[in-house]
Design a protein around this motif. Structure first.
Motif, PDB file in Angstrom:
ATOM      1  N   TRP A  86       0.854  -1.184   0.000  1.00 25.80           N
ATOM      2  CA  TRP A  86       0.000   0.000   0.000  1.00 25.80           C
ATOM      3  C   TRP A  86       0.892   1.238   0.000  1.00 25.80           C
ATOM      4  CZ3 TRP A  86      -5.220  -1.282   0.083  1.00 25.80           C
ATOM      5  CH2 TRP A  86      -5.532  -2.569   0.526  1.00 25.80           C
ATOM      6  N   LEU A  87       0.738   2.083  -0.986  1.00 27.33           N
ATOM      7  CA  LEU A  87       1.575   3.273  -1.078  1.00 27.33           C
ATOM      8  C   LEU A  87       0.682   4.507  -1.226  1.00 27.33           C
ATOM      9  CD1 LEU A  87       4.362   4.500  -1.177  1.00 27.33           C
ATOM     10  CD2 LEU A  87       4.479   3.954  -3.609  1.00 27.33           C
ATOM     11  N   MET A  88       0.682   5.344  -0.209  1.00 25.43           N
ATOM     12  CA  MET A  88      -0.141   6.545  -0.200  1.00 25.43           C
ATOM     13  C   MET A  88       0.749   7.779  -0.333  1.00 25.43           C
ATOM     14  SD  MET A  88      -2.882   5.632   2.829  1.00 25.43           S
ATOM     15  CE  MET A  88      -1.851   4.450   3.714  1.00 25.43           C
ATOM     16  N   LEU A  89       0.399   8.654  -1.247  1.00 26.68           N
ATOM     17  CA  LEU A  89       1.116   9.905  -1.451  1.00 26.68           C
ATOM     18  C   LEU A  89       0.144  11.060  -1.215  1.00 26.68           C
ATOM     19  CD1 LEU A  89       3.001   8.958  -4.748  1.00 26.68           C
ATOM     20  CD2 LEU A  89       3.747   8.611  -2.383  1.00 26.68           C
ATOM     21  N   GLU A  90       0.599  12.091  -0.518  1.00 26.89           N
ATOM     22  CA  GLU A  90      -0.288  13.193  -0.173  1.00 26.89           C
ATOM     23  C   GLU A  90       0.510  14.489  -0.045  1.00 26.89           C
ATOM     24  OE1 GLU A  90      -3.039  15.847   0.785  1.00 26.89           O
ATOM     25  OE2 GLU A  90      -3.467  13.831   0.008  1.00 26.89           O
ATOM     26  N   LEU A  91      -0.055  15.566  -0.578  1.00 30.88           N
ATOM     27  CA  LEU A  91       0.620  16.859  -0.578  1.00 30.88           C
ATOM     28  C   LEU A  91       0.587  17.529   0.790  1.00 30.88           C
ATOM     29  CD1 LEU A  91       1.927  19.280  -2.067  1.00 30.88           C
ATOM     30  CD2 LEU A  91      -0.390  20.017  -2.678  1.00 30.88           C
ATOM     31  N   ASP A  92      -0.553  17.497   1.464  1.00 33.70           N
ATOM     32  CA  ASP A  92      -0.734  18.213   2.726  1.00 33.70           C
ATOM     33  C   ASP A  92      -0.111  17.441   3.885  1.00 33.70           C
ATOM     34  OD1 ASP A  92      -1.925  20.169   4.579  1.00 33.70           O
ATOM     35  OD2 ASP A  92      -3.183  18.474   5.164  1.00 33.70           O
ATOM     36  N   PRO A  93       0.818  18.040   4.648  1.00 36.87           N
ATOM     37  CA  PRO A  93       1.496  17.312   5.732  1.00 36.87           C
ATOM     38  C   PRO A  93       0.548  16.812   6.813  1.00 36.87           C
ATOM     39  CG  PRO A  93       2.700  19.312   5.175  1.00 36.87           C
ATOM     40  CD  PRO A  93       1.392  19.380   4.447  1.00 36.87           C
ATOM     41  N   LEU A  94      -0.509  17.575   7.129  1.00 32.09           N
ATOM     42  CA  LEU A  94      -1.424  17.149   8.177  1.00 32.09           C
ATOM     43  C   LEU A  94      -2.236  15.936   7.730  1.00 32.09           C
ATOM     44  CD1 LEU A  94      -1.985  18.212  11.042  1.00 32.09           C
ATOM     45  CD2 LEU A  94      -4.011  19.341  10.128  1.00 32.09           C
ATOM     46  N   ALA A  95      -2.699  15.951   6.482  1.00 32.01           N
ATOM     47  CA  ALA A  95      -3.435  14.795   5.965  1.00 32.01           C
ATOM     48  C   ALA A  95      -2.521  13.580   5.840  1.00 32.01           C
ATOM     49  CB  ALA A  95      -4.060  15.132   4.605  1.00 32.01           C
ATOM     50  N   ALA A  96      -1.275  13.805   5.384  1.00 39.88           N
ATOM     51  CA  ALA A  96      -0.324  12.693   5.292  1.00 39.88           C
ATOM     52  C   ALA A  96      -0.044  12.106   6.675  1.00 39.88           C
ATOM     53  CB  ALA A  96       0.980  13.168   4.646  1.00 39.88           C
ATOM     54  N   ALA A  97       0.043  12.976   7.678  1.00 39.45           N
ATOM     55  CA  ALA A  97       0.233  12.495   9.051  1.00 39.45           C
ATOM     56  C   ALA A  97      -0.957  11.644   9.479  1.00 39.45           C
ATOM     57  CB  ALA A  97       0.414  13.681  10.001  1.00 39.45           C
ATOM     58  N   GLY A  98      -2.172  12.094   9.115  1.00 41.92           N
ATOM     59  CA  GLY A  98      -3.359  11.306   9.415  1.00 41.92           C
ATOM     60  C   GLY A  98      -3.338   9.961   8.721  1.00 41.92           C
ATOM     61  N   ALA A  99      -2.847   9.924   7.491  1.00 41.24           N
ATOM     62  CA  ALA A  99      -2.737   8.656   6.763  1.00 41.24           C
ATOM     63  C   ALA A  99      -1.749   7.718   7.448  1.00 41.24           C
ATOM     64  CB  ALA A  99      -2.304   8.917   5.322  1.00 41.24           C
ATOM     65  N   ALA A 100      -0.652   8.269   7.955  1.00 42.88           N
ATOM     66  CA  ALA A 100       0.335   7.448   8.664  1.00 42.88           C
ATOM     67  C   ALA A 100      -0.277   6.854   9.929  1.00 42.88           C
ATOM     68  CB  ALA A 100       1.564   8.284   9.006  1.00 42.88           C
ATOM     69  N   VAL A 101      -1.038   7.660  10.664  1.00 39.28           N
ATOM     70  CA  VAL A 101      -1.719   7.159  11.864  1.00 39.28           C
ATOM     71  C   VAL A 101      -2.701   6.058  11.481  1.00 39.28           C
ATOM     72  CG1 VAL A 101      -3.370   7.779  13.682  1.00 39.28           C
ATOM     73  CG2 VAL A 101      -1.429   9.285  13.180  1.00 39.28           C
ATOM     74  N   ASN A 102      -3.485   6.298  10.440  1.00 34.48           N
ATOM     75  CA  ASN A 102      -4.468   5.301  10.004  1.00 34.48           C
ATOM     76  C   ASN A 102      -3.812   3.999   9.565  1.00 34.48           C
ATOM     77  OD1 ASN A 102      -6.832   6.736  10.488  1.00 34.48           O
ATOM     78  ND2 ASN A 102      -6.812   7.714   8.484  1.00 34.48           N
ATOM     79  N   THR A 103      -2.666   4.101   8.920  1.00 37.39           N
ATOM     80  CA  THR A 103      -1.956   2.902   8.484  1.00 37.39           C
ATOM     81  C   THR A 103      -1.638   1.992   9.662  1.00 37.39           C
ATOM     82  OG1 THR A 103      -0.991   4.078   6.596  1.00 37.39           O
ATOM     83  CG2 THR A 103       0.121   2.073   7.299  1.00 37.39           C
ATOM     84  N   LEU A 104      -1.301   2.617  10.801  1.00 38.20           N
ATOM     85  CA  LEU A 104      -1.036   1.850  12.010  1.00 38.20           C
ATOM     86  C   LEU A 104      -2.325   1.333  12.641  1.00 38.20           C
ATOM     87  CD1 LEU A 104       1.671   4.240  13.474  1.00 38.20           C
ATOM     88  CD2 LEU A 104       2.080   1.911  12.673  1.00 38.20           C
ATOM     89  N   VAL A 105      -3.327   2.191  12.726  1.00 41.19           N
ATOM     90  CA  VAL A 105      -4.593   1.803  13.343  1.00 41.19           C
ATOM     91  C   VAL A 105      -5.263   0.687  12.548  1.00 41.19           C
ATOM     92  CG1 VAL A 105      -6.928   2.592  13.911  1.00 41.19           C
ATOM     93  CG2 VAL A 105      -4.968   4.047  14.424  1.00 41.19           C
ATOM     94  N   TRP A 106      -5.242   0.800  11.215  1.00 41.63           N
ATOM     95  CA  TRP A 106      -5.909  -0.180  10.355  1.00 41.63           C
ATOM     96  C   TRP A 106      -5.057  -1.417  10.106  1.00 41.63           C
ATOM     97  CZ3 TRP A 106      -7.139   4.123   6.251  1.00 41.63           C
ATOM     98  CH2 TRP A 106      -8.111   4.993   6.781  1.00 41.63           C
ATOM     99  N   GLU A 107      -3.808  -1.390  10.544  1.00 43.16           N
ATOM    100  CA  GLU A 107      -2.902  -2.530  10.404  1.00 43.16           C
ATOM    101  C   GLU A 107      -2.784  -2.978   8.941  1.00 43.16           C
ATOM    102  OE1 GLU A 107      -2.606  -6.551  12.918  1.00 43.16           O
ATOM    103  OE2 GLU A 107      -3.304  -4.877  14.150  1.00 43.16           O
ATOM    104  N   LEU A 108      -2.371  -2.046   8.096  1.00 46.56           N
ATOM    105  CA  LEU A 108      -2.230  -2.369   6.675  1.00 46.56           C
ATOM    106  C   LEU A 108      -0.986  -3.197   6.390  1.00 46.56           C
ATOM    107  CD1 LEU A 108      -3.418   0.920   4.929  1.00 46.56           C
ATOM    108  CD2 LEU A 108      -4.714  -1.160   5.435  1.00 46.56           C
ATOM    109  N   GLY A 109      -0.090  -3.316   7.356  1.00 46.18           N
ATOM    110  CA  GLY A 109       1.020  -4.242   7.182  1.00 46.18           C
ATOM    111  C   GLY A 109       2.367  -3.592   6.959  1.00 46.18           C
ATOM    112  N   PRO A 110       3.416  -4.411   6.886  1.00 45.06           N
ATOM    113  CA  PRO A 110       4.789  -3.898   6.803  1.00 45.06           C
ATOM    114  C   PRO A 110       5.134  -3.264   5.462  1.00 45.06           C
ATOM    115  CG  PRO A 110       4.780  -6.284   6.593  1.00 45.06           C
ATOM    116  CD  PRO A 110       3.383  -5.890   6.945  1.00 45.06           C
ATOM    117  N   ARG A 111       4.306  -3.499   4.444  1.00 46.27           N
ATOM    118  CA  ARG A 111       4.581  -2.895   3.131  1.00 46.27           C
ATOM    119  C   ARG A 111       3.588  -1.778   2.835  1.00 46.27           C
ATOM    120  NH1 ARG A 111       4.947  -6.146  -1.785  1.00 46.27           N
ATOM    121  NH2 ARG A 111       3.048  -7.194  -1.068  1.00 46.27           N
TER     122      ARG A 111
END
Length: 337
Positions: A256-281
């Motif tokens: 799963w590779l997410m790209l985002e321009l806005d730092p706050l939204a990208a930070a939210g995506a990083a948090v969600n990646t951990l919460v949703w357990e999308l995995g090591p990749r």
């Protein structure tokens, strides 16, 4: 992180570890020892994400807050709270404990919640830092009151019920970070940014359509990569991951590779990646995909580099703790003679 800052970090952590080992911590800002035992229950309901987001925004602005990173970071740290339980059975008890903490202890606890993930995924932790850097500031009373008001609003509307389940499928039912950030910006500058996250129902529909090629066979197989160049907080991937789970597949087997321009939204995506357990990749890159054609590759390379750095720091930390412990034992033996 420079060699000097790494050395300072190691020294600080060694001192904290040994202090807590001795169980004689007197730091009034330490959430592990200053928390009150008087934790009256908190009235909690599992509200929809839209209601939770509005409650957080109302609480923050009513307290006189203006920044976006602090209230969004409070919700992010609560969503990341490491203590999970089957069916989120412990959520209300944990909510009562958190709600009982004095403001500065609460801030320290929220910081500890976020920092827990540095050892697991330093790349996602680093991308999420815009949501947590404020925890290192000397916050004034207005901000402290706002932190407490936001935490209470989020707890009462069930942030821990949403994200406190040991089952990642249950934690992935709602994109809380999207609701919180868009609600905060609705009161602030959302229109000037032109930021509108894909509604979850539409994201679910798109994920279902993309997963069905009309042949009865799933067009994508485990091991393949999925790319979202305008990810926001990752809502499209939440829907895709849930669709995989419904089919008995594990999202962690994909990339799963997410790209985002806005730092706050990208930070939210990083948090969600951990919460949703999308995995090591699962990776999140922050930047302009039009101006940075190698952003995806750079995000993955950066993640691998941070993981190596983490491993080096942990080895140094283990050695430093062992050395300091040996010194203390030798000093004790010498003093006893």
């Amino acid at each position: 992180m420079s060699a000097e800052s790494t050395a300072a970090l190691v020294a600080k952590v060694v001192d904290e570890v040994l202090t807590h080992k001795a169980q004689n911590c007197t730091d009034p800002g330490c959430a592990r020892h200053a928390g009150t035992m008087d934790c009256p229950p908190v009235s909690v309901s599992r509200s929809p994400g839209s209601v939770l987001g509005e409650a957080v925004a109302d609480a923050w602005y009513a307290a006189g807050g203006s920044r976006l990173d602090i209230p969004a970071g409070v919700v992010a740290a609560l969503a990341l709270w490491p203590q999970k339980s089957p069916g989120a059975a412990a959520a209300d008890t944990i909510a009562a404990y958190i709600a009982a903490q004095p403001p500065r202890v609460l801030v320290r606890g929220l910081a500890d919640s976020a920092n827990y993930y540095w050892g697991l995924r330093p790349d996602l932790w680093t991308t999420a830092r815009p949501l947590f850097d404020w925890t290192t500031e000397d916050l004034h009373d207005t901000h402290l009151a706002g932190v407490r008001a936001v935490a209470l609003a989020a707890l009462r509307h069930g942030v821990l019920r949403h994200t406190g389940d040991t089952d990642p499928a249950e934690r992935s039912r709602t994109d809380l970070m999207s609701w919180v950030i868009t609600s905060l910006r609705h009161h602030h500058s959302r229109r000037s940014l032109g930021e509108y996250h894909t509604p979850p129902d539409i994201a679910d529909l798109i994920a279902t359509v993309l997963a069905d090629d009309g042949t009865g066979k799933r067009p994508h197989q485990p091991g393949e990569w999925m790319l979202e160049p305008t990810a926001g907080t990752g809502g499209m991937f939440r829907s895709a991951a849930q669709d995989l789970r419904r089919e008995g597949e594990n999202p962690a087997e994909r990339g799963w590779l997410m790209l985002e321009l806005d730092p706050l939204a990208a930070a939210g995506a990083a948090v969600n990646t951990l919460v949703w357990e999308l995995g090591p990749r699962a990776f999140v890159g922050c930047g302009d995909v039009l101006a940075q054609p190698d952003l995806a590759e750079d995000a993955i390379a950066r993640a691998h580099g941070l993981a190596r750095h983490r491993d080096d720091v942990m080895k140094l930390l283990s050695f430093a703790i062992a050395t300091r412990t040996t010194e203390q034992l030798l000093s004790a033996l010498t003093a006893s003679r």
